[in-house]
Design a protein around this motif. Structure first.
Motif, short mmCIF file in Angstrom:
data_model
loop_
_atom_site.label_atom_id
_atom_site.label_comp_id
_atom_site.label_asym_id
_atom_site.label_seq_id
_atom_site.Cartn_x
_atom_site.Cartn_y
_atom_site.Cartn_z
N LYS A 43 44.91 77.99 41.80
CA LYS A 43 45.62 78.60 42.93
C LYS A 43 44.82 79.79 43.41
O LYS A 43 44.39 80.61 42.60
N GLY A 44 44.64 79.85 44.72
CA GLY A 44 43.91 80.97 45.30
C GLY A 44 44.85 81.85 46.09
O GLY A 44 45.96 82.16 45.67
N SER A 45 44.41 82.23 47.29
CA SER A 45 45.18 83.16 48.10
C SER A 45 46.18 82.44 49.00
O SER A 45 46.20 82.63 50.21
N ILE A 46 47.01 81.63 48.41
CA ILE A 46 47.99 80.87 49.20
C ILE A 46 49.26 81.68 49.34
O ILE A 46 49.83 82.15 48.35
N PRO A 47 49.72 81.90 50.59
CA PRO A 47 50.96 82.67 50.79
C PRO A 47 52.16 81.93 50.19
O PRO A 47 52.16 80.71 50.06
N ASP A 48 53.18 82.69 49.84
CA ASP A 48 54.39 82.08 49.28
C ASP A 48 55.07 81.15 50.28
O ASP A 48 55.84 80.26 49.90
N ARG A 49 54.81 81.35 51.57
CA ARG A 49 55.40 80.50 52.62
C ARG A 49 54.76 79.11 52.65
O ARG A 49 55.26 78.20 53.32
N PHE A 50 53.66 78.96 51.95
CA PHE A 50 52.95 77.68 51.91
C PHE A 50 53.21 76.99 50.58
O PHE A 50 53.32 77.64 49.53
N SER A 51 53.25 75.68 50.61
CA SER A 51 53.31 74.90 49.38
C SER A 51 52.51 73.63 49.57
O SER A 51 52.23 73.23 50.71
N ALA A 52 52.13 73.02 48.48
CA ALA A 52 51.35 71.79 48.59
C ALA A 52 51.70 70.89 47.43
O ALA A 52 52.21 71.33 46.39
N GLN A 53 51.44 69.62 47.62
CA GLN A 53 51.62 68.67 46.54
C GLN A 53 50.67 67.50 46.74
O GLN A 53 50.17 67.26 47.83
N GLN A 54 50.45 66.78 45.64
CA GLN A 54 49.65 65.56 45.69
C GLN A 54 50.53 64.42 45.21
O GLN A 54 51.22 64.52 44.19
N PHE A 55 50.48 63.34 45.95
CA PHE A 55 51.38 62.22 45.70
C PHE A 55 50.73 61.15 44.82
O PHE A 55 49.54 61.23 44.50
N SER A 56 51.55 60.13 44.44
CA SER A 56 51.06 59.10 43.52
C SER A 56 49.87 58.33 44.09
O SER A 56 49.05 57.80 43.33
N ASP A 57 49.77 58.25 45.43
CA ASP A 57 48.64 57.54 46.04
C ASP A 57 47.44 58.48 46.26
O ASP A 57 46.48 58.11 46.93
N TYR A 58 47.52 59.68 45.70
CA TYR A 58 46.48 60.71 45.74
C TYR A 58 46.37 61.46 47.06
O TYR A 58 45.60 62.42 47.12
N HIS A 59 47.14 61.08 48.08
CA HIS A 59 47.07 61.89 49.28
C HIS A 59 47.80 63.21 49.02
O HIS A 59 48.65 63.30 48.12
#
Lengths: 113, 110
Positions: free
Chosen positions: B57-73
């Motif tokens: 994790k780098g300088s990602i604001p709390d307002r941002f989120s991310a995920q990676q799905f089972s198909d890798y996207h």
């Protein structure tokens, strides 16, 4: 965090000239990559070179990890070489993957016809 | 050869809206990264995933989120957008450390 300094910040050359771009970093790394960002914004990976020397056509790179610097050489410049050259460093994680890269501010290269 | 695919390429949102950026990594790449590049700036690392698990994790604001799905996207979700979020957002993928970048999504917040 790790600091990455690139020099020179700007460089203007005539077509056919050679150039050397430098990247200094503040801590030990086992992941160093050079990128070219073209005028359309696309980031192209030129080299993964944590140590040693590599060559690819008119481009070559050398990293001296013990002295914490890397050099990118461009020979016989062409107008299509214009853009920003970034050095980026990081750490490979044991067991797979790699941490995110820390980029330098880049060298803005303009090749004039 | 297949490259990293990002969508959309351009996005215009108003302040306080939400945006979702998508990334399809190169097949068989096990690591996905997100970077933000402001105008005239160098790319800044936001977050990465290794085999679908958050790895750094780098300088990602709390307002941002991310995920990676089972198909890798992967998807980067950005909420309560601010004018300062206007930037080029890159996704990159790797299998052996060398990172390959997508063409980016240019987000403009008005």
């Amino acid at each position: 965090g790790i600091q990455v300094e690139q020099s020179p910040p700007d460089l203007i050359l005539q077509e056919g000239a050679n150039s050397t771009l430098r990247c200094n970093f503040s801590d030990s790394v086992n992941n160093l990559q050079w990128f070219h960002q073209n005028p359309w914004g696309q980031l192209i990976n030129l080299f993964y070179i944590p140590s040693g020397t590599k060559q690819n056509g008119r481009l070559s790179a050398t990293t001296v990890a013990t002295e914490r610097y890397s050099l990118l050489y461009i020979s016989s410049s062409q107008t299509t070489d214009s853009g920003v050259y970034f050095c980026a460093v990081g750490v490979r994680v044991s067991g797979g993957g790699a941490d995110g890269l820390t980029f330098g501010k880049g060298t803005h290269l303009i090749i004039q016809p | 050869a297949a490259g990293v695919i990002q969508s959309p390429r351009h996005l215009i949102k108003e302040k306080r809206e939400t945006a979702t950026l998508k990334c399809y990594p190169i097949p068989r790449h096990d690591t996905v990264y997100w970077y933000q590049q402001g105008p005239g700036q160098d790319p800044q690392f936001l977050i990465s995933f290794y085999e679908k698990m958050q790895s750094d994790k780098g300088s990602i604001p709390d307002r941002f989120s991310a995920q990676q799905f089972s198909d890798y996207h992967s998807e980067l979700n950005m909420s309560s957008l601010e004018l300062g979020d206007s930037a080029l957002y890159f996704c990159a993928s790797s299998s052996t450390v060398k990172a390959f970048f997508g063409q980016g999504t240019r987000l403009t917040v008005v």
